[in-house]
Design an enzyme around this catalytic site. Sequence first.
Site, short mmCIF file in Angstrom:
data_model
loop_
_atom_site.label_atom_id
_atom_site.label_comp_id
_atom_site.label_asym_id
_atom_site.label_seq_id
_atom_site.Cartn_x
_atom_site.Cartn_y
_atom_site.Cartn_z
CG ASP A 1 -1.38 5.74 -13.41
OD1 ASP A 1 -0.95 6.91 -13.43
OD2 ASP A 1 -0.81 4.81 -12.80
CD GLU B 1 -3.38 2.70 8.77
OE1 GLU B 1 -4.44 2.62 8.14
OE2 GLU B 1 -2.39 2.00 8.54
CG HIS C 1 -10.52 3.53 1.72
ND1 HIS C 1 -11.21 3.88 2.84
CD2 HIS C 1 -9.23 3.41 2.10
CE1 HIS C 1 -10.36 3.96 3.86
NE2 HIS C 1 -9.17 3.69 3.45
NE ARG D 1 -5.93 12.09 6.48
CZ ARG D 1 -6.91 11.19 6.53
NH1 ARG D 1 -8.14 11.58 6.80
NH2 ARG D 1 -6.67 9.91 6.32
CG HIS E 1 -1.90 1.08 1.26
ND1 HIS E 1 -3.18 0.96 0.78
CD2 HIS E 1 -1.80 2.35 1.71
CE1 HIS E 1 -3.82 2.09 0.93
NE2 HIS E 1 -3.02 2.96 1.50
#
Lengths: 1017, 277
Positions: A770, A543, A320, A341, A239
Amino acid sequence: MIYRVEVSLRPGLPDARGAALLRQAEALGVRGVHSLAVADLYFLAGELDEDALQRLVAELLHDPVVEEALWRPVSAGAEPAAPADAWSVEVTLLPGVTDSVAESLMAGAAMIGVHGLRRAASGRRYTLTGDLSEVDVHRVARGLLANEVIQRYWVNRPARPPFLEDGRDGASGEADGAPWVEVIPLREADDAGLLAISQARRLALDLAEMRAIQAYFRAAAREPTDVELEMLAQTWSEHCVHKTFKAVIEYVGPPPGPVEPTSAHRSPLAAQRIDGLLKTYIRAATEKVAKPWVRSAFVDNAGIVAYDDRFDVAFKVETHNHPSALEPFGGANTGVGGVVRDIIGVSARPIANTDVLFFGPRDLPWEQLPAGVLHPRRIADGVVAGIEDYGNKMGIPTVNGAIFTDPGYTANPLVFCGCVGILPHGSHRTQPQPGDLVVVIGGRTGRDGLRGATFSSMEMDHQTGEIASSAVQIGHPIHEKQVLEAVLQARDEGLYNAITDCGAGGLSSAIGEMAKALGAVVHLERAPLKYTGLRPWEIWLSEAQERMVLAVPPARWPRFQAICAGLDVEATALGEFTGDGRLRIFYGEHLVGDVDVAFLHDGIPQRQLRAEWRPGQWSMVNGQWPMVNGRWSMANGQWPMVNGQWSMANLTEVLVALLGMPETRSKEPVVRQYDHEVQGGTVVKPLVGAGNAGPGDAAVLIPLDVLRRAASGEPSAVKREAVRGIALAVGANPFYTALDPYCMAWAAVDEAVRNVVAVGADPDQVSLLDNFSWGNPNLPDRLGSLVRCVQGCHDAAVAYAAPFISGKDSLNNEYTGADGQKHAIPGTLVISALGIVPDAGRTVTMDLKRAGDWLYIVGLTRGELGGSSWLRRFGAAAVGVPPQPPTDALDLYRRLHRAIRQGLVQACHDCSEGGLAVAAAEMALAGGLGLELRLAAVPRTAEADSDAVVAFCESLGRLLVAVRPSASDAFEALLAGHPVARIGRVRSDNRIVVTGLGGQPVIETDLTAVEKAWRSE
Amino acid sequence: MLPPILILHATGTNRDREAAWACELAGGAPEIVHMNQLLAGERRLMDYRMLVLPGGFSYGDDLGAGKLWAVALRHGLGDGLEAFVAAGRPVLGICNGFQALVKAGLLPALRDMEPLSNLSISPSTNQQATLTRNDSGRFECRWVYLQPQAGSPCVFTQGLHEPIYCPVAHGEGKFVARDKATLAAIEAQGLVALRYAREPHAAEAAAAEGVEYPWNPNGSQNDIAGVCNPAGNVFGLMPHPEDHIVPHQHPRAHRGEHGCLGLPLFVNGVRYAAEVG
């Protein structure tokens, strides 16, 4: 003492929430619910006397005009019985899940001077009547009212407030026996041991990576702490670091380019060594295109291009997917929050959101739903609600998007959230200085969202929801709105030297990234926490949403604090940037982590992967090309059926059927849930036309600051000055992937570019993003198809001279069900286009404007039907030749753009899903005017040799354009040399009439009939 | 000197800047001021000639739309706000600002109304109406026509005859008076300043009929879109006139349609602000 307050509508008033839920219950296939009433629950704990309770209820908890409230103490026993002839379901959040209602309640209590309130929680009570068994009620509860990933529910029993057991206030890390900071013995581990550690801690690191970490700590002559190991795992996660796109890939496949569409001329397969997909193809395209207006590509939180000589525009799209699969509302909600953000993280003001969504079929039978997977209908509704909530509350218009449906997305829905921002040129500072304070602002840190980065880098199975609940969160958009205002004010006053957002990996990623060149010292005990008891690694990795990290010079810190305080934003200095190249993490006096930043960022070994792609069965079915010479060989030699009748001849029925397909039909009910007008700059709206309902090709925005400057000019003295606009559009067609990912990529790029050109953007000022969502890249066939897709991206971007400025990939979108079967998504590429409109006064919408206007098609119709809506609608999903790369499209678009700039174009619409006939019908619907078309006049190749193929094939590079007869000479002259033809005209009535290649009518219908299909659900 | 106008930013409001621009185009001198600045005494309400409460989601609207803002207005600004209103200075609440004014009891603020009597708890606000969930059960963003009502004392709609065309964007905009007598009093005193209307050419065809969804986008009683207080200087509405102040914001500008701007509301307000002193 704990009190429970129940607020319900006064008798006799309509319950809009209950009615909506009742409809959804029916849609989910739960029959027998007669009524469903909703009440709000509040739990209040503290020293509250009767007067304080009355005031809380009267002033905060209910609307006295339409609601009534009941309250009572929560006692250990003797709870009231369930309603006699009804079922109750009560729902609360799980302990630790963000409860913004409770936060507001606490704030409100302080405002009205009730100081005894210690804790609060919110919940809901649902009362159901009907012919229901207990099993039915649990089905409704699980399927509709509660999501057990973040909530719990009680049937016919009163809910208990979550704060009774969240371990807050005094629970310490030592209490459960684990040490405060753990040291992980790594140096002596063998390969199996290393993998076992990775597995046990869910680090998602492979053997090579674990060995690199082992070598680092052997050299350092000590074992890593949990703080260090967890930080490395997050920083090195797919990620965060995109290791697949940086890997060395041994690829076997045809060379980049279209595959010859006959087996006799098949391109040979060749082995190719690719040293990084990102470098070799994506960045290479940007470098070859070399546009001077690209300010920043691939290095910051978002891509940045010039808007004019004063402003820049930033654009970012994120996925997500995994969180949205488990908790659709929260997943999409925080998806929007995260990408916003990213835009704040380049010091820009967000001006628009986009969303592109991929779901399983809304009408999927329950028995086909894989274990542990939410129903597609629920996922879709929850995702839309989550996007609505965050965007609307932040005051960002959601202006563009798309929704795709395929069974391949049932277990792995895809949610692409985009955000565009504007910033004064030169206002975004990116270099922290030694001595700058490490400042975190915004939301508090909690145990929420631990290990999200590694979680999203793993495949899911039927148990994921149970083990990953801590990775799923609910957003708090109001916090982020205030953070935004504080950041922009600080930016304008020059109060920080660098900024980034806290996303995946939390503080560890944000501070680690900012300290890349300098190093930093961080004191974790200074971080404001939601509750006590967090271990150091949890603080470092959390997070928790709505946080930003900034580098603030000590001299500016007091002013920075004052701005934040004035906007109700919490700001804390956690440490400082040093210059010694080490990231040192303290908890109190204890050094709990000490890592070389060079190793943190560059120590990850490059992955070695294998990939293969072969032109598949798509090329031939039963030895025939599906669409050649009218000989249909798909579906075992059978013809498409409509309503049980062989429908080849009845193109009117085909048209109506295609207008009702999920990709084509009206999205108005969804679009209206998004505020697309806030900020006042949406000048080409997502819904256009006579009834404000036509599907616009792209949105055009003028940022408020620019609009304001333009409008405040003196109109008497100054001629109308061209005001620039920003056009936003997407291109995607995952239905072509199975046939040829290379062509799919071309289709996505072409569609995105074509859409922004259609509304008036300059084709020479288009930038691209992309975003890839793919399966497991360790499987050579998945990666091979990704390689071929990326090659298509490169070639198309170069052909359109459109640079990629930002991108992201989400891999491992696979699901292993309880049955052990793997469910992979169709490889999905979303291309987002941002085009500069030189003159927002010269934009075009897609609705027909006036009877008598002539209709032109521009671009060549070549008869490819593979992956088309038509074939899919009639059951032949994966056969045929997909649309091939067009030739000379950029020049065609440039000329069309000149025609638009000269005011020659009345309406313009791209031909995509459903081809020419669907595009024409959409233009007619939007304009409230009929039309007639002659297929025989359409410029086409020999393959496009039947009425159906010309009407419904999806060849790229084509648009349908309405032109006044008086402007036709000028229009034709501008487009001379390209395949362009006048093929029809706008009628004054509501008839749609299409004549075939032989001159006979082949489609005859009217707007009423097509609108009914188009508005179906 | 241009009349100074205070655009009140509560945590979570988000149409502050559009409201400010509309006031600027209307001839005012707007300043966006956070609630905290008023509470801390950094700014004084009485230094401004007009007050605008813009749209958004104040404090997240977690306890109901505009609810907590209403509490903050009454408990935080209380007397200062009452003095501002009593001085006759214009106050405009848009969307969330309207919801807050209604829930704070500042609209419609009928005099001589009994406090709500059917509650077992002591009401501390004289809330006479509310804005509750749309009949559709969901947030909706769509353009609506608003017909200014002749005979209303509202200073913002004086002399306006042409309909206003602008978007609504809300989930809780259904105007409901607390009982029939209140609704009757609101009507009798002309406090309805704007009603949802059909499209102008369609309106003539069906003048006698009620205004159904989606023309009335939320199910408001009597198609009420905006109300004022009896003095006419406090006015609130759910739709967003600040989002249609220049012609190219019109959703059918590409079809040659224009007019029905929301700007005249602001021009009226600013002019009145300059006069009232």
